[in-house]
Design an enzyme around this catalytic site. Structure first.
Site, PDB file in Angstrom:
ATOM      1  N   SER A   1     -89.700  39.346 -17.974  1.00 49.56           N
ATOM      2  CA  SER A   1     -89.365  39.670 -19.364  1.00 49.56           C
ATOM      3  C   SER A   1     -88.508  40.924 -19.499  1.00 49.56           C
ATOM      4  CB  SER A   1     -90.639  39.826 -20.209  1.00 49.56           C
ATOM      5  OG  SER A   1     -91.367  40.963 -19.809  1.00 49.56           O
TER       6      SER A   1
ATOM      7  N   LYS B   1     -92.652  47.076 -21.992  1.00 49.42           N
ATOM      8  CA  LYS B   1     -91.641  46.659 -22.958  1.00 49.42           C
ATOM      9  C   LYS B   1     -90.884  47.873 -23.484  1.00 49.42           C
ATOM     10  CE  LYS B   1     -92.466  42.174 -23.248  1.00 49.42           C
ATOM     11  NZ  LYS B   1     -93.219  42.096 -22.003  1.00 49.42           N
TER      12      LYS B   1
END
Length: 238
Positions: A158, A196
């Site tokens: 990701s 993230k």
């Protein structure tokens, strides 16, 4: 490593598919894990998908495929018919890790410093949920500077457009604050952690992936805790 809830959900899906060949509904998952709403199941499913344990199949209702099970569970050790997630035992989320170490002052000849590797994170496991550091690694002092640091092994894709690949080791400075645009270890709802990019959307917090295949996730500020920010990366070539 998975959190307790992630592991319970994965094994529940696996057992249900063994029994009937059909994945459970989100309502069945919610009831089995004793969660208040289906939003918690959505978060757990996303986390399992990021970690490569399940795959969502497009254009099919309730289409989930279990790709792999936790390393601690071989196929022969899976729960038998009648399995209830509440009986799954584990120390995730219970035992605190060894504390991160403070980087030592650099010597004139450019010494390295030793920092603990605290497990794996999806690019998560809550840092508070990792049992102990698995081993230590040496990194150049110039990479970390002063402060407390720990390392995590990355699993998933990701963050690939930020140059963070599956199998990399990220170096994290232990902090509970970050500036927009920095890559952080974020703990969501005291249950799920992920690596993230940190953004703000008004009063909310956005956790942004660096891969167009993953959507940006928006949370209220009381649902996200910053557990560190990225300061370095180590990659091995085989």
């Amino acid at each position: 490593m998975l959190t307790r809830k992630q592991q319970e959900l994965l094994l529940f899906i696996h057992e249900r598919m063994k029994e009937s060949g059909v994945p459970p509904s989100f309502d069945e998952m919610k009831d089995a894990l004793d969660l208040a709403s289906k939003s918690g199941i959505h978060r757990l499913i996303t986390a399992l998908e990021e970690r490569g344990f399940i795959r969502r199949l497009p254009n099919r209702a309730r289409a989930l495929e279990v790709i792999k099970l936790p390393e601690a569970y071989s196929m022969s050790l899976q729960p038998k018919r009648g399995f209830s997630p509440s009986v799954i035992q584990g120390s995730l989320g219970v035992q605190a890790p060894a504390p991160p170490v403070a980087a030592k002052p650099a010597a004139a000849n450019g010494d390295s410093v030793s920092i603990p590797v605290m497990g794996r994170i999806a690019a998560g496991v809550p840092i508070s949920a990792i049992q102990n550091n698995t081993h230590d690694i040496s990194v150049p002092f110039e990479m970390v500077g002063s402060g407390e640091h720990y390392a995590l092994e990355v699993r998933g894709d990701s963050m690939i457009e930020a140059g963070i690949l599956d199998g990399d080791t990220v170096i994290i400075r232990n902090t509970n604050t970050a500036s927009p645009g920095e890559i952080i270890v974020a703990l969501v709802d005291d249950e799920e952690a992920t690596l993230k990019r940190f953004r703000r959307k008004g009063a909310s917090i956005a956790l942004e992936a660096a891969n167009p295949a993953y959507e940006t996730r928006i949370f209220g500020p009381d649902r996200v805790k910053i557990q560190g920010k990225l300061v370095g990366l180590i990659r091995r070539y085989h």
